[in-house]
Motif scaffolding. Structure first.
Motif, PDB file in Angstrom:
ATOM      1  N   GLU B 241       0.820  -1.191   0.000  1.00 33.90           N
ATOM      2  CA  GLU B 241       0.000   0.000   0.000  1.00 33.90           C
ATOM      3  C   GLU B 241       0.868   1.260   0.000  1.00 33.90           C
ATOM      4  OE1 GLU B 241      -2.433   1.699   3.519  1.00 33.90           O
ATOM      5  OE2 GLU B 241      -3.053  -0.335   3.050  1.00 33.90           O
ATOM      6  N   ASN B 244       2.085   2.069  -3.223  1.00 28.38           N
ATOM      7  CA  ASN B 244       1.072   2.720  -4.039  1.00 28.38           C
ATOM      8  C   ASN B 244       0.975   4.198  -3.709  1.00 28.38           C
ATOM      9  OD1 ASN B 244       0.339   0.567  -5.500  1.00 28.38           O
ATOM     10  ND2 ASN B 244      -1.276  -0.106  -4.102  1.00 28.38           N
ATOM     11  N   PHE B 257     -10.722   3.308   1.279  1.00 26.63           N
ATOM     12  CA  PHE B 257     -10.039   2.108   0.786  1.00 26.63           C
ATOM     13  C   PHE B 257      -9.497   1.297   1.961  1.00 26.63           C
ATOM     14  CE2 PHE B 257      -5.694   0.729  -0.438  1.00 26.63           C
ATOM     15  CZ  PHE B 257      -6.072  -0.456  -1.009  1.00 26.63           C
ATOM     16  N   LYS B 261     -10.665  -2.294   3.090  1.00 23.59           N
ATOM     17  CA  LYS B 261      -9.702  -3.389   3.189  1.00 23.59           C
ATOM     18  C   LYS B 261      -9.904  -4.138   4.500  1.00 23.59           C
ATOM     19  CE  LYS B 261      -5.751  -3.165   4.672  1.00 23.59           C
ATOM     20  NZ  LYS B 261      -4.893  -2.097   5.059  1.00 23.59           N
ATOM     21  N   LEU B 269      -7.626  -6.014  -3.361  1.00 24.36           N
ATOM     22  CA  LEU B 269      -8.453  -5.247  -4.288  1.00 24.36           C
ATOM     23  C   LEU B 269      -8.059  -5.494  -5.737  1.00 24.36           C
ATOM     24  CD1 LEU B 269      -8.569  -1.956  -2.299  1.00 24.36           C
ATOM     25  CD2 LEU B 269     -10.463  -3.488  -2.770  1.00 24.36           C
ATOM     26  N   THR B 270      -6.836  -5.896  -5.895  1.00 25.66           N
ATOM     27  CA  THR B 270      -6.417  -6.143  -7.271  1.00 25.66           C
ATOM     28  C   THR B 270      -7.168  -7.306  -7.881  1.00 25.66           C
ATOM     29  OG1 THR B 270      -4.637  -7.379  -6.279  1.00 25.66           O
ATOM     30  CG2 THR B 270      -4.089  -5.215  -7.147  1.00 25.66           C
ATOM     31  N   LEU B 296      -8.898  -1.600  -7.414  1.00 27.00           N
ATOM     32  CA  LEU B 296      -7.763  -0.838  -6.878  1.00 27.00           C
ATOM     33  C   LEU B 296      -7.389   0.292  -7.830  1.00 27.00           C
ATOM     34  CD1 LEU B 296      -5.589  -0.746  -4.612  1.00 27.00           C
ATOM     35  CD2 LEU B 296      -4.146  -2.012  -6.184  1.00 27.00           C
ATOM     36  N   SER B 300      -7.665   4.282  -6.922  1.00 27.23           N
ATOM     37  CA  SER B 300      -6.467   5.106  -6.869  1.00 27.23           C
ATOM     38  C   SER B 300      -6.573   6.317  -7.781  1.00 27.23           C
ATOM     39  CB  SER B 300      -5.243   4.277  -7.222  1.00 27.23           C
ATOM     40  OG  SER B 300      -5.448   3.687  -8.459  1.00 27.23           O
TER      41      SER B 300
END
Lengths: 1070, 337
Positions: B241, B244, B257, B261, B269-270, B296, B300
């Motif tokens: 994370e 990211n 998010f 999670k 999430l991917t 995801l 984002s």
């Protein structure tokens, strides 16, 4: 080599012997025969006479060696000299001189000729023997019509037939038939003679009416009538000498020249005793033939079987070369005659050599080897290919059949083929049954008959003696298919063997047998006899196997097969790829390039072949097998060639295979392999490609080879030396320049495409006076430059182009997409390469090398692969090699299976591996999945098979096109990989796309990929400036076609513009 | 719970080498036994160890040979019985033993006539030649042969890369697989429900390391692969994370998010693709076009980012938010949009 030294022993004749014998026959007999046809030439006033002393012709040893001929693209030929004499009758003096007539290409030790640096081989043609054949045909109304066909030496046919009203006709062309009386009158016999010489005169007398009687009244009338019918001319031709001559040329010479063989056959068939030298069809023959025909109609006599081998003959190299030689002599005669006349007219005094030119003979042979369909480029993929090529036969070619028109009957196997023509080995496709291989023991007899050897059995002499029998003789003997070993000795009643007698299979007591076959492989060709357990294979698969073994690529390290048939040794030996010691001696020195052999005081230097290219781009290499200082015997192998190991043919590798499904990766015959085959270089082969460029002289001047090529990246030129030719030993990738060449060109602005001109203007490139026409490495080629040859053509230097050849060697590991095959017609494509820990593994941990689909076996009926696989495993564990002859089943029931199981059992016991032979599922074993370690559900057949890598490799096939050339007329992309062609998307493929509604692809296909030429050109412009591809405004024709197709299904496809304001529809035609 | 059982019922695991044999300098054999194991454990270890032995062990080999006055691989040198290519193949087969990192140089410098074997390789001290009798070439004439070699430690195999070599150096296929073969078998014993297993491991190596070393090496490599699992999973995710966060500065949905999670532990999430969220085809196409494939990816992106997309409208954003809320129980509406 030609004589079999040990007479008593029956060895397999040398595989190239048919070619050698043919060529020797041509040199020893053919030349003399044709020379004797050469008549002395006199000029018109009969003052000068030219004559050849044909008895003392001389063939001179070739001036160059074979190697040089290949290297320099020359013809390996020897010069023919004949003493000639020129006699002046008036002056009574004569001039004698040995004249040079021309070059005759000589056969080398492979049975091939080298013409312009290319190995060429003349294959044997099988033609219908000249003679007469009777057959009957059922007409549509059920009445059988008897016809007799007279076949001339040139293959011309004329037919005699008898119809329902008992009238006899001679068919002279496809449509026309004339009365037999007219024909025989035209041939020179009158009605009286005819009636005297026939057995059934009443039939002859019955059918002519008054009008016809007049026609046959005199020879002239008959000829006129004949001509009228034959040439289909109307009107009233007048009898003349020229008309007679034309008929002679068009009909009698083509249809009625029987030749010696034809005369012999005719005499035998019609019980005549016309002397041998009478090679033309006589009226007497005709009448006898008609008599026979009438006899047939009355039910006497036997019909002929045209496809019986006794009615066929082989036209071998000897006949073909002899024909050409005759042709060349005729041409020579004409030129000599012309020159004599010319010389006399100009009051010159000629010498014999002045009169004779060597060109007629030389060019005749060059065009024969280059153009004749039976002279083929020797296929040198591997040693087997070479040797099989020389033993091919073909029905095709001049005087033969054509692939499209040949009937099924002629392609079929005939009982007379036993031991002569291989029933298995033939090509697939349109020429099936028209080309094939001769059986291994075959000899070609003097008259072109195919002879097969047998052992004669007689009560008196215990020793069986070998006899060669032609196809017309062995029918009358009882021929045992096996030998006495196959008899069950214990029981007296079972002393019977299967035997052949008059095209039938019988079971006959051993005592009554006249002949027996000498060798189980006698019936097969070389290709088929290299298949172990062939008797367990379906014939179709055996055929594929014998064809595919010829496509095997020589591997970098070859390996003998564990399970073989015992013929591998001789195949390798006779193919000539290995170096054999010609005499005994001591090895003084060895090297990669040569061997020095000391024998009887003198030293022989034996050159070796080093990484040479074959015409299928495979690599040929010889490797020394003897050590320095060792003494060797005559006939010992000094160096092994490509695809041989220990003197035996070794086309593939023994690999551990399993027959099981694996995740669908062996669907439809695909093959899964282990990475071990890649990194251990097990299936690694070398391929040498040749790239060639010529320099021409253009109207602007000669082309130049140079390194200075403008506007090219330096990277592309990095491998060139200062002359502009690629350097030896450099690594070359696709697109690199091999030879830099510039073609002079007039610099005219208009010759460039508009966008090209724009680019030039933008980038400021000068307009050059020459165009770059370099030799680039095409796609798929990469490798090491191993040789560069610059061939200067001899003769006038300017007019002949220079050639530069670059040889590039490439190492190819096995990869996904390559084709592999076993020896039983089990072929497949590599689908995936797995790491060794992922492959299924045996109970001792060994990962399997290849996984085949088990479903490939039952429907193909090639069970031989199963036997080979299991026996291979046993042989691998016991370190044994097996050589197994075919048809061992005749000795015992299930002999093959018993052998395999007993060997497996022994291997299991000796190596203490109980999994090798488990009685519940013999031959199979429980194996594990390499990924999970789980046991597979069922026991799996594992073993060692001999697997070949075939020449069909992805590297040569893979191809894609983004842009490229279009055909001029159709404006479609070109075809083929070599031309950067496109892949055809046919109707059905388009339907599939339409069916799935792939809009973007369809839009592309229907617009700028299709016939919308303007849109296509706009795309190019857009690509250059980097803009988005414009959407074409109008629909292309192909789309309009689609719309119309839909309309025919009552579906209207159209689009409308609806106005926002008043909702008015504006209809537009799509 | 289970662990206590194991401890209570069995002795500690022990391994022993039961057979060790040197068939030749290049073929070592060793058999090991590991016991006692619970039912099923032998299989777990066995297959893992077999695969590690076959696939994970490093070996040393010659990767490149350089020699002057050699034209190309397919040429010959006068006075040598082998062609250059054969010498390269012989060099490929030479078994070395080392624990080096990086590339080392070695050389062969001999004067003929001589029968060159692996003995003649002058190697750096860290590299040991296993079988000194391995044949390389046979010089028959008094000539000098100098070959510079490069030695590298690697894993698996790498076929010759097609790099240019103007300097007369030739790459050799790298095959560093010191374990020739490995096998495991399981012997179970014990009565009734208390079955126990013994694991046998057989190893054949090429001599560059003993089977015992191979087993050690394989176990270590296997353990190395499993080490990430020994750390807590949480940290691991945070690590990703964080990554990211650094890459994509404007995180508008970030807080949610993290909440999300926590709600749905375990499903990254991917793994949720936008296909699953029943968006309208128009919105879906818009997102796909801008390379947004998973939730995801979507999260984002800021709202501004979304609005910048071609053909993207405010209604679409609303739609996305509602769907995401509906399907994944993320309340995003209170977020200022």
């Amino acid at each position: 080599m030609l004589q079999n030294g040990n007479e008593g022993m029956s060895t397999i004749p040398g595989f190239s012997q048919i070619q050698f014998e043919g060529f020797c026959r041509f040199i020893n007999q053919g030349l003399t025969e044709e020379f004797h046809k050469f008549q002395k030439i006199e000029d018109r006033d009969q003052e000068i006479e030219f004559q050849l002393f044909v008895e003392t012709y001389q063939l001179v040893e070739p001036l160059i060696t074979e190697r040089d001929a290949v290297y320099e693209s020359l013809t390996y030929s020897s010069e023919l000299y004949v003493p000639a004499v020129l006699i002046w009758k008036t002056g009574r003096n004569m001039q004698e001189q040995t004249v040079f007539i021309g070059n005759i290409p000589i056969m080398n030790s492979f049975g091939t000729s080298i013409v312009n640096g290319i190995y060429r081989i003349v294959i044997n043609q099988i033609v219908q023997s000249p003679g007469i054949y009777y057959r009957s045909e059922l007409e549509h109304n059920g009445v059988s019509v008897y016809t007799s066909t007279i076949i001339s030496d040139w293959g011309g046919r004329s037919e005699l037939e008898i119809d329902r009203k008992a009238r006899i006709w001679a068919r002279v062309s496809r449509k026309q038939k004339i009365s037999i009386l007219v024909l025989s009158s035209a041939m020179g016999s009158n009605i009286r003679e005819i009636l005297d010489n026939v057995c059934y005169p009443e039939i002859f007398l019955s059918f002519p009416n008054d009008k016809e009687k007049k026609k046959i009244g005199s020879k002239e009338n008959a000829i006129l009538e004949f001509y009228q019918q034959f040439a289909c001319v109307g009107g009233d031709p007048v009898f003349s000498e020229s008309l007679c001559k034309e008929l002679q040329k068009k009909f009698f010479q083509q249809r009625c020249e029987l030749g010696k063989i034809g005369r012999q056959n005719l005499n035998r068939r019609l019980n005549l005793d016309i002397p041998q030298n009478n090679t033309f069809l006589l009226p007497r023959d005709l009448l006898a033939a008609v008599d026979h025909l009438i006899g047939m109609k009355l039910g006497m006599g036997t019909l002929d079987d045209m496809s019986h081998l006794k009615n066929k003959r082989i036209r071998s190299v000897a006949d073909l070369l002899q024909d050409q030689f005759g042709l060349a002599l005729v041409r020579l005669e004409n030129t000599v005659r012309g020159t004599i006349c010319g010389a006399i007219r100009h009051k010159l005094i000629p010498t014999p050599q002045n009169l004779v030119t060597s060109t007629s003979l030389t060019t005749t042979y060059e065009s024969f080897f280059g153009l004749h369909p039976l002279s083929q480029v020797l296929d040198r993929t591997n040693p087997l290919t070479q040797i099989v090529h020389g033993r091919k036969w073909s029905y095709l070619g001049p005087g033969g059949l054509t692939g499209r028109t040949a009937s099924f009957r002629i392609r079929d196997i005939h009982p007379s083929h036993y031991g002569r023509i291989c029933p298995i080995d033939t090509s697939e496709g349109i020429n099936v049954g028209l080309m094939g291989s001769l059986a291994i023991h075959v000899k070609v007899g003097y008259w072109g008959s195919i002879e097969s050897p047998f052992y004669g059995l007689s009560e008196r002499s215990k020793e069986a003696q070998m006899v060669y029998l032609s196809p017309n003789r062995d029918e009358y003997y009882m021929v045992a298919a096996g030998n006495s070993l196959a008899l069950n000795r214990d029981i007296q009643e079972q002393q019977v063997v299967p035997a052949r007698y008059r095209q039938e299979f019988l079971t006959i007591a051993w005592e009554e047998i006249h002949l027996r076959s000498i060798f189980p492989f006698q019936y097969f060709s070389i290709g088929a006899s290299l298949i172990p357990f062939i008797e367990h294979n379906d014939a179709n698969r055996a055929l594929m196997s014998s064809n595919m073994q010829r496509q095997a690529v020589p591997l970098s390290r070859s390996e003998k097969c564990i399970v073989g048939t015992g013929l591998e040794g001789q195949t390798a030996l006779d193919s000539g790829v290995s170096v054999i010691a010609e005499c005994k001696g001591k090895i003084i020195y060895t090297d990669t390039q040569k061997i020095f052999l000391s024998s009887n005081g003198d030293t022989l230097s034996i050159p070796l072949v080093m990484y040479q290219r074959s015409n299928k781009n495979t690599c040929m290499n010889q490797k020394t097998q003897v050590q320095r200082g060792k003494y060797i015997k005559k006939g010992q192998i000094l160096a092994g060639g490509a695809a041989t190991a220990g003197g035996e043919l070794a086309l593939g590798k023994n690999v551990l295979v399993a027959y099981m499904p694996w995740e669908g990766y062996n669907f439809e015959d695909a093959v899964l392999i282990s990475e071990r085959l890649v990194y251990k270089d097990i299936y690694t082969s070398f391929h040498i490609r040749k790239y060639e460029i010529q320099t021409h002289v253009t109207s602007q001047g000669p082309e130049r080879i140079t390194k200075e090529i403008p506007h090219l990246e330096a990277r592309l030129l990095r491998n060139l030396d200062r002359n502009g030719i690629v350097m030896l030993g450099s690594w070359i990738e696709t697109g690199d320049i091999l030879v830099g060449k510039l073609t002079p060109q007039t610099a005219s602005e208009s010759s460039y495409a508009p966008e090209d001109r724009l680019l030039r203007a933008i980038l400021g490139i000068q307009v050059s006076t020459s165009k770059e026409t370099s030799l680039r490495l095409p796609i798929g080629g990469r490798g090491r430059v191993i040789d560069v040859r610059w061939i200067h053509r001899r003769g006038v230097s300017n007019s002949n182009p220079e050639r530069i050849r670059v040889y590039i060697s490439q190492k190819r590991e096995i990869k996904v997409g390559d084709k592999v095959a076993g020896r039983h017609g089990n072929k497949g494509i590599i689908s995936k390469i797995l790491s060794r820990q992922d492959m299924p593994y045996l109970q001792d941990g060994t990962p399997v090398d290849m996984v085949f689909n088990p479903l490939g076996v039952p429907s193909r009926m090639n069970v031989g692969q199963i036997f080979e696989c299991s026996l291979g495993l046993a042989g691998d564990l016991l370190k044994k090699h097996y050589r197994i002859g075919p048809f061992d089943e005749r000795y015992e029931q299930e002999a093959s299976r018993k052998l395999v199981f007993s060997e497996l059992y022994e291997a299991s016991k000796k190596t203490k591996n109980p999994w090798v032979f488990e009685p519940e599922y013999p031959g199979k074993s429980r194996i594990f999945d390499g990924r999970t370690g789980d046991l597979f559900e069922q026991p799996v057949l594992i073993g060692k098979s001999y697997i070949l890598k075939l020449i069909h490799q992805v590297d040569d096939k893979i191809h894609g096109r983004s842009s490229g050339h279009y055909a001029l007329v159709t404006q479609q992309p070109l075809r083929g990989r070599a031309k950067q062609g496109g892949q055809r998307v046919g109707e059905m493929e388009v339907w599939a796309l339409e069916g799935f509604g792939v809009a973007h692809i369809l839009q592309e296909m229907l617009t700028y990929k299709s016939d919308h030429i303007r849109a296509r050109q706009e795309v190019l412009g857009a690509m250059i400036i980097g803009a988005t591809v414009p959407n074409p405004e109008s629909a292309p024709e192909s789309f309009r076609l689609l719309v119309r197709e839909l309309r025919s299904l009552s579906l209207e496809l159209n689009h409308f513009l609806v106005s926002e304001k008043n909702f008015q529809m504006d209809r537009k035609e799509a | 719970m289970v662990r206590e059982d194991v401890v209570g019922s069995t002795r500690t695991l022990q391994w022993k080498c039961v057979e060790s044999r040197v068939d030749s300098k290049r073929l070592y054999y060793g058999r090991f036994v590991l016991s006692p194991l619970m039912k099923g454990q032998a299989d777990t270890i066995g297959i893992a160890i077999r695969r590690a032995l076959l696939g994970e062990i490093e070996g040393t080999c010659i990767t490149r040979a350089t020699s002057e006055n050699v034209l190309h691989e397919y040429s010959t040198i006068a006075g040598i019985e082998e062609s250059v290519h054969e010498i390269l193949l012989n060099l490929k087969d030479i078994v070395l033993r080392s624990n080096l990192y990086g590339v080392r140089n070695a050389s062969i410098c001999v004067r003929g006539p001589k029968y060159i074997t692996a003995q003649d390789i002058i190697s750096p001290p860290s590299v040991e030649i296993v079988d000194t009798t391995q044949h390389i070439a046979n010089l028959t004439e008094p000539i000098n042969l100098c070959i510079e070699l490069q030695i590298k430690r690697d894993r698996g195999y790498r076929m010759k890369s097609t790099n240019d070599s103007h300097d007369g150096s030739y790459p050799i296929d790298i095959v560093s697989m010191p374990v020739r073969n490995a096998n495991h078998s399981i012997h179970s014993y014990g009565n009734g429900n208390e079955k126990q297993e013994i694991l046998f491991i057989e190893i054949w190596t090429n001599g560059s390391l003993t089977p015992k070393e191979a087993l050690y090496e394989a176990s270590r490599n296997l353990i190395d692969l499993l080490i990430p699992f020994l750390h807590a999973e949480e940290e691991d995710m945070n690590f990703k994370e964080n990554e990211n966060r650094w890459n994509l500065p404007p995180f508008s949905f970030q807080d949610k998010f993290t909440n999300f999670k926590k709600n749905k532990k375990g499903i990254p999430l991917t793994c949720i693709f936008i296909d699953q969220s029943e968006l309208s085809s128009r919105t879906y196409n818009c997102l796909k076009r801008s390379n947004i494939h998973t939730l995801l990816d979507l999260l984002s992106h800021s709202q501004e980012d979304l609005m910048k997309m071609e053909y993207f409208r405010t209604e679409d954003v609303k739609q996305i938010l509602s769907t995401v809320q509906k399907h994944f129980a993320i309340n995003l509406l209170n977020k200022k949009l």
